[in-house]
Design a protein around this motif. Structure first.
Motif, mmCIF file in Angstrom:
data_model
loop_
_atom_site.group_PDB
_atom_site.id
_atom_site.type_symbol
_atom_site.label_atom_id
_atom_site.label_comp_id
_atom_site.label_asym_id
_atom_site.label_seq_id
_atom_site.Cartn_x
_atom_site.Cartn_y
_atom_site.Cartn_z
ATOM 1 N N THR A 1 41.648 77.737 -79.946
ATOM 2 C CA THR A 1 41.126 77.272 -78.651
ATOM 3 C C THR A 1 42.252 76.752 -77.763
ATOM 4 N N VAL A 2 43.473 76.785 -78.279
ATOM 5 C CA VAL A 2 44.613 76.232 -77.542
ATOM 6 C C VAL A 2 45.300 77.339 -76.751
ATOM 7 N N GLU A 3 45.285 77.221 -75.440
ATOM 8 C CA GLU A 3 45.905 78.225 -74.574
ATOM 9 C C GLU A 3 47.425 78.101 -74.568
ATOM 10 N N GLY A 4 47.940 76.867 -74.603
ATOM 11 C CA GLY A 4 49.385 76.686 -74.521
ATOM 12 C C GLY A 4 49.881 76.872 -73.100
ATOM 13 N N VAL A 5 51.191 76.743 -72.920
ATOM 14 C CA VAL A 5 51.811 76.930 -71.605
ATOM 15 C C VAL A 5 52.959 77.910 -71.742
ATOM 16 N N GLU A 6 52.776 79.134 -71.235
ATOM 17 C CA GLU A 6 53.858 80.114 -71.203
ATOM 18 C C GLU A 6 54.588 79.969 -69.877
ATOM 19 N N ILE A 7 55.914 79.901 -69.920
ATOM 20 C CA ILE A 7 56.692 79.719 -68.689
ATOM 21 C C ILE A 7 57.190 81.079 -68.220
ATOM 22 N N ASP A 8 56.402 81.700 -67.349
ATOM 23 C CA ASP A 8 56.739 83.024 -66.811
ATOM 24 C C ASP A 8 57.189 82.960 -65.357
ATOM 25 N N THR A 9 56.881 81.857 -64.679
ATOM 26 C CA THR A 9 57.188 81.733 -63.248
ATOM 27 C C THR A 9 57.704 80.316 -62.965
ATOM 28 N N PRO A 10 58.344 80.111 -61.802
ATOM 29 C CA PRO A 10 58.749 78.746 -61.422
ATOM 30 C C PRO A 10 57.559 77.792 -61.350
ATOM 31 N N GLU A 11 56.388 78.308 -60.984
ATOM 32 C CA GLU A 11 55.189 77.467 -60.919
ATOM 33 C C GLU A 11 54.782 76.999 -62.312
ATOM 34 N N ASP A 12 54.917 77.893 -63.307
ATOM 35 C CA ASP A 12 54.629 77.516 -64.693
ATOM 36 C C ASP A 12 55.568 76.393 -65.141
ATOM 37 N N LEU A 13 56.837 76.502 -64.746
ATOM 38 C CA LEU A 13 57.822 75.488 -65.123
ATOM 39 C C LEU A 13 57.471 74.130 -64.515
ATOM 40 N N GLU A 14 57.026 74.176 -63.266
ATOM 41 C CA GLU A 14 56.622 72.934 -62.599
ATOM 42 C C GLU A 14 55.439 72.291 -63.327
ATOM 43 N N ARG A 15 54.485 73.115 -63.729
ATOM 44 C CA ARG A 15 53.316 72.629 -64.463
ATOM 45 C C ARG A 15 53.734 72.070 -65.834
ATOM 46 N N ALA A 16 54.667 72.763 -66.478
ATOM 47 C CA ALA A 16 55.149 72.313 -67.791
ATOM 48 C C ALA A 16 55.853 70.967 -67.693
ATOM 49 N N ASN A 17 56.625 70.765 -66.620
ATOM 50 C CA ASN A 17 57.315 69.477 -66.432
ATOM 51 C C ASN A 17 56.316 68.340 -66.215
ATOM 52 N N LYS A 18 55.247 68.632 -65.509
ATOM 53 C CA LYS A 18 54.219 67.607 -65.314
ATOM 54 C C LYS A 18 53.554 67.253 -66.637
ATOM 55 N N LEU A 19 53.288 68.281 -67.449
ATOM 56 C CA LEU A 19 52.689 68.053 -68.762
ATOM 57 C C LEU A 19 53.633 67.259 -69.658
ATOM 58 N N TRP A 20 54.931 67.592 -69.578
ATOM 59 C CA TRP A 20 55.903 66.917 -70.419
ATOM 60 C C TRP A 20 55.934 65.421 -70.126
ATOM 61 N N LYS A 21 55.868 65.106 -68.828
ATOM 62 C CA LYS A 21 55.883 63.685 -68.427
ATOM 63 C C LYS A 21 54.626 62.966 -68.887
#
Length: 242
Positions: A222-242
């Motif tokens: 059920t876990v989608e995860g975060v694939e970093i394919d675009t700069p927008e994905d990276l921005e979302r990943a940084n928010k999640l990391w924080k």
């Protein structure tokens, strides 16, 4: 069983070149992925395999295990196969370099497939997620998988499969997540066998395994995860990391 994780890491990704060296919470994406995989404590070894001197130096500088590809490869399976050909291993888990949020339970389930498969009937295991959004089901960038009643893959496609000719039938759609666990022999067979028409048409490497009769056990998560394919994905990943 000796079980290792391999992280294929290509620098020149087509949609987001250099993405694995982009900053995620103060460290490159590939470093975050490597360290997260090591911290699961599921593997006898974790190895990054790359075509990039930049990535090679990064992993070496943090004391990680890294190998340089000797030749160019079309897909992650080929890159991993070259790296493990002379290694003494039983099962190889492919962790995507652009997925730094490694999900431990899903990896455990993949490994468990082989621990339970004492008759060696399964060649690969991979992950799938139940999806209901029609746009995602129709999106060719979302790879769908259909399974038999033992959760063994029948086919993968960019098209909506199965096609809902009778809309009254309650059909479940599954999205394929590109995390694999291989028996080493299946990986070596893939490496030395030529591409056939289904793989060439859909541009999906997993179809080569099916075309040559390999059995792929699908594990639902059920876990989608975060694939970093675009700069927008990276921005979302940084928010999640924080």
């Amino acid at each position: 069983m000796k079980i290792i994780a391999m992280i294929p890491a290509r620098y020149s990704a087509s949609r987001f070149p250099g993405k694995l060296m982009q900053d995620l919470g103060g460290k490159p994406v590939i470093t975050r992925t490597y360290q997260a995989t090591v911290s699961t404590s599921l593997f006898d070894d974790v190895i990054v395999v790359t075509d990039s001197q930049i990535i090679f130096d990064e992993i070496q500088n943090i004391g990680g295990h890294v190998m340089m590809s000797k030749k160019p490869h079309e897909c992650g399976s080929d890159r991993i196969a070259e790296a493990v050909e002379n290694l003494d291993v039983d099962v190889v888990v492919n962790v995507q370099g652009d997925e730094p949020f490694t999900e431990v339970d899903s990896l455990k389930k993949l490994i468990q497939v082989f621990k339970e498969d004492t008759q060696h009937q399964i060649d690969l295991a991979s992950l799938m997620v139940h999806i209901t959004d029609q746009d995602e089901i129709k999106n060719p960038n979302t790879v769908k998988v259909v399974i038999d009643n033992n959760n063994v893959a029948l086919y993968f496609s960019r098209s909506p499969i199965p096609y809902p000719r009778d809309e009254s039938v309650d059909v479940k759609y599954y999205k394929h997540k590109g995390v694999y666990a291989f028996r080493k022999q299946a990986l070596m067979d893939f490496y030395h066998l030529p591409m056939l028409t289904l793989e060439a048409a859909e541009k999906l490497e997993q179809l080569r395994y099916l075309e040559y009769g390999k059995r792929i056990k699908m594990v639902e998560t059920t876990v989608e995860g975060v694939e970093i394919d675009t700069p927008e994905d990276l921005e979302r990943a940084n928010k999640l990391w924080k």
